[in-house]
Design an enzyme around this catalytic site. Structure first.
Site, PDB file in Angstrom:
ATOM      1  N   HIS A 197      55.565 -42.878  38.929  1.00  0.00           N
ATOM      2  CA  HIS A 197      56.337 -41.981  38.068  1.00  0.00           C
ATOM      3  C   HIS A 197      55.368 -41.209  37.187  1.00  0.00           C
ATOM      4  CE1 HIS A 197      55.552 -45.519  35.584  1.00  0.00           C
ATOM      5  NE2 HIS A 197      55.537 -44.657  34.575  1.00  0.00           N
ATOM      6  N   HIS A 240      50.167 -37.509  34.077  1.00  0.00           N
ATOM      7  CA  HIS A 240      49.486 -38.177  35.184  1.00  0.00           C
ATOM      8  C   HIS A 240      50.416 -39.168  35.865  1.00  0.00           C
ATOM      9  CE1 HIS A 240      49.091 -41.076  31.935  1.00  0.00           C
ATOM     10  NE2 HIS A 240      48.920 -41.998  32.872  1.00  0.00           N
TER      11      HIS A 240
END
Length: 167
Positions: free
Chosen positions: A38, A108
């Site tokens: 995620h 990220h």
């Protein structure tokens, strides 16, 4: 109270493309399984799901969907990750609460963890993924996730989802 964070979930075909690009998961890294991949927007710690969900709904109301793409690998101390490109990602993360954190937001997707004192351990993968770029996609939903400790690592669950405007 559970640990909560908000995130974007990449589409299945993007997850598959990342897994294919990573290839063999070796070198003593602790790999995050693809089902936990995620892009964190904001971390809230231990909090009430309903209260945080209502707060997040108000903060995200009227926010536009964002175009994102996963790109080359990089590292933080002890973390191998993919860069997330998309000019509207940081404003969305700030709306979700990332602006309350002491460090600047860096979008990220965490791939693996390794001992901080062994920064070279991820070198094979930063080289392998240096030119990686997933297809771009439009993130039309932010999710509020719970994280619960389990023997095999954390278990993430979607507690609530918040639609972003597609217009």
């Amino acid at each position: 109270m559970p640990v909560l964070f908000s995130a974007l979930l990449p589409p299945d075909d993007v997850v598959e493309a990342v897994a294919e690009a990573v290839g063999e998961q070796a070198d003593g890294l602790r790999w995050e399984p693809p089902e936990r991949w995620h892009v964190t927007l904001a971390y809230y710690g231990h909090d009430d799901v309903e209260t945080r969900g209502d707060w997040l709904a108000a903060r995200l109301a009227g926010r536009a969907a964002v175009d994102v793409r996963l790109e080359k690998a990089a590292t933080f101390p002890g973390v191998l990750w993919l860069t997330v490109a998309g000019s509207e990602l940081t404003p969305l993360a700030h709306a979700a609460g990332a602006d309350a954190e002491a460090r600047p937001y860096v979008g990220h997707l965490t791939l693996a963890r390794f001992p901080r004192e062994e920064p070279g351990r991820a070198g094979r993968y930063t080289k392998r993924l240096a030119h990686f770029a997933s297809r771009g996609w439009t993130a039309t939903e932010v999710v509020l996730m719970t994280s619960e400790r389990e023997p095999g690592g954390p278990r993430y669950r979607v507690a609530r989802a918040f639609e972003l405007d597609r217009a």
